[in-house]
Scaffold this motif. Structure first.
Motif, short mmCIF file in Angstrom:
data_model
loop_
_atom_site.label_atom_id
_atom_site.label_comp_id
_atom_site.label_asym_id
_atom_site.label_seq_id
_atom_site.Cartn_x
_atom_site.Cartn_y
_atom_site.Cartn_z
N VAL A 42 -61.90 -10.68 2.64
CA VAL A 42 -62.39 -9.31 2.82
C VAL A 42 -61.50 -8.58 3.83
N VAL A 43 -61.62 -8.92 5.11
CA VAL A 43 -60.93 -8.16 6.16
C VAL A 43 -59.41 -8.23 6.01
N LYS A 44 -58.85 -9.43 5.86
CA LYS A 44 -57.39 -9.56 5.77
C LYS A 44 -56.84 -8.81 4.56
N ARG A 45 -57.50 -8.94 3.44
CA ARG A 45 -57.03 -8.23 2.24
C ARG A 45 -57.06 -6.72 2.47
N MET A 46 -58.09 -6.24 3.13
CA MET A 46 -58.19 -4.80 3.38
C MET A 46 -57.12 -4.35 4.37
N VAL A 47 -56.85 -5.14 5.40
CA VAL A 47 -55.76 -4.81 6.35
C VAL A 47 -54.43 -4.76 5.61
N ASP A 48 -54.27 -5.60 4.59
CA ASP A 48 -53.04 -5.63 3.78
C ASP A 48 -53.03 -4.54 2.70
N GLY A 49 -54.08 -3.70 2.66
CA GLY A 49 -54.14 -2.61 1.69
C GLY A 49 -54.62 -3.02 0.32
N GLN A 50 -55.19 -4.21 0.21
CA GLN A 50 -55.68 -4.72 -1.08
C GLN A 50 -57.20 -4.59 -1.17
N ALA A 51 -57.68 -4.58 -2.39
CA ALA A 51 -59.13 -4.55 -2.60
C ALA A 51 -59.72 -5.87 -2.12
N PRO A 52 -60.86 -5.81 -1.44
CA PRO A 52 -61.49 -7.05 -0.97
C PRO A 52 -62.07 -7.85 -2.12
N MET A 53 -62.31 -9.12 -1.87
CA MET A 53 -62.90 -10.00 -2.87
C MET A 53 -64.23 -10.55 -2.35
N CYS A 54 -65.06 -10.96 -3.27
CA CYS A 54 -66.31 -11.61 -2.91
C CYS A 54 -66.71 -12.55 -4.05
N PHE A 55 -67.76 -13.28 -3.82
CA PHE A 55 -68.27 -14.17 -4.85
C PHE A 55 -69.48 -13.52 -5.52
N VAL A 98 -59.97 -6.88 12.97
CA VAL A 98 -58.96 -6.01 12.36
C VAL A 98 -57.73 -5.89 13.27
N LEU A 99 -57.96 -5.69 14.56
CA LEU A 99 -56.84 -5.57 15.50
C LEU A 99 -55.99 -6.84 15.53
N ALA A 100 -56.64 -8.00 15.52
CA ALA A 100 -55.90 -9.26 15.53
C ALA A 100 -55.06 -9.42 14.26
N LEU A 101 -55.61 -9.02 13.13
CA LEU A 101 -54.87 -9.11 11.87
C LEU A 101 -53.70 -8.13 11.84
N LYS A 102 -53.92 -6.93 12.35
CA LYS A 102 -52.82 -5.96 12.42
C LYS A 102 -51.70 -6.48 13.31
N LYS A 103 -52.06 -7.05 14.44
CA LYS A 103 -51.06 -7.60 15.36
C LYS A 103 -50.28 -8.74 14.70
N ALA A 104 -51.01 -9.63 14.03
CA ALA A 104 -50.35 -10.75 13.34
C ALA A 104 -49.41 -10.25 12.25
N LYS A 105 -49.83 -9.20 11.54
CA LYS A 105 -49.00 -8.63 10.47
C LYS A 105 -47.75 -7.99 11.05
N ALA A 106 -47.89 -7.26 12.18
CA ALA A 106 -46.74 -6.62 12.81
C ALA A 106 -45.78 -7.67 13.36
N THR A 107 -46.32 -8.74 13.93
CA THR A 107 -45.47 -9.82 14.46
C THR A 107 -44.69 -10.49 13.34
N ALA A 108 -45.37 -10.73 12.21
CA ALA A 108 -44.70 -11.36 11.06
C ALA A 108 -43.60 -10.45 10.51
N ALA A 109 -43.88 -9.13 10.48
CA ALA A 109 -42.88 -8.19 9.95
C ALA A 109 -41.66 -8.10 10.87
N ALA A 110 -41.87 -8.27 12.18
CA ALA A 110 -40.77 -8.17 13.13
C ALA A 110 -39.99 -9.48 13.27
N SER A 111 -40.52 -10.54 12.71
CA SER A 111 -39.88 -11.84 12.79
C SER A 111 -38.57 -11.86 12.00
#
Length: 196
Positions: A41-54, A178-191
């Motif tokens: 849910v949260v990670k997919r939404m931070v990545d701009g994707q539709a969330p998933m559920c069961f 959300v903030l932690a996921l954004k930070k992780a995404k920015a760190t990965a992009a800058a790697s």
């Protein structure tokens, strides 16, 4: 099986064990594919994707913020709390209570610059079984599908009354995740390895 063994030990020697349980976890350090709310849910939404559920995004489900679970473990283990905590299985306070996936997605969208549009991608039970053939997490989820086919709500009021501990506010927990996921995404992009 584990719960039954713990209960047997509690019955036989109540002063030797205490257990704390929680529904599904999420938080800054539980936002990967092993966390349903954090990962699909949260990670997919931070990545701009539709969330998933069961099964359905209309079902209500309780979720435990990892920080609250850690605090619950600490609380029951404190020396001054041991007399009232031992020999019990406690349900820790839950941040997300009686919310549908749709409601949770609205909370997540509140903390995103680019709102995710569209509805949930709901995985039917048979699809989880099929994906379990190639994904270990989906394989494990097959055994827990009873928790996703209907509303899954827990009652932590006994813990809250006994120890005076409340769950983190839902908006704060979602924001921190959300903030932690954004930070992780920015760190990965800058790697350097991400550009190769």
């Amino acid at each position: 099986l584990i719960r039954a063994k713990m209960q047997k030990r509690m019955d036989e020697s109540p002063d030797s064990i205490v257990a704390v349980g929680g529904s599904d976890f999420f938080g800054p350090h539980a936002a990967d594919d092993k966390s349903v709310l954090g990962g699909v849910v949260v990670k997919r939404m931070v990545d701009g994707q539709a969330p998933m559920c069961f099964v359905s995004s209309k079902l209500r489900h309780d979720f435990c913020y990892c920080h609250d679970f850690a605090m619950a473990l600490y609380t029951v283990s404190k020396d001054e709390n041991r007399p009232k905590s031992m020999g019990r299985f406690w349900i820790c306070p839950h941040t997300i209570q009686s919310k549908s996936y749709d409601e949770i997605a609205q909370m997540v969208n509140h903390h995103l610059e680019s709102k995710v549009q569209g509805s949930f991608q709901a995985l039917p039970t048979w699809m989880v079984g099929l994906l379990g053939l190639c994904s270990s997490i989906m394989y494990e989820l097959r055994e827990m599908m009873h928790m996703w086919k209907a509303d899954y709500l827990v009652d932590a009021s006994d813990f809250e009354k006994t120890f005076g501990v409340k769950a983190t506010a839902p908006d704060e927990a979602i924001r921190e995740t959300v903030l932690a996921l954004k930070k992780a995404k920015a760190t990965a992009a800058a790697s350097p390895s991400s550009s190769t």
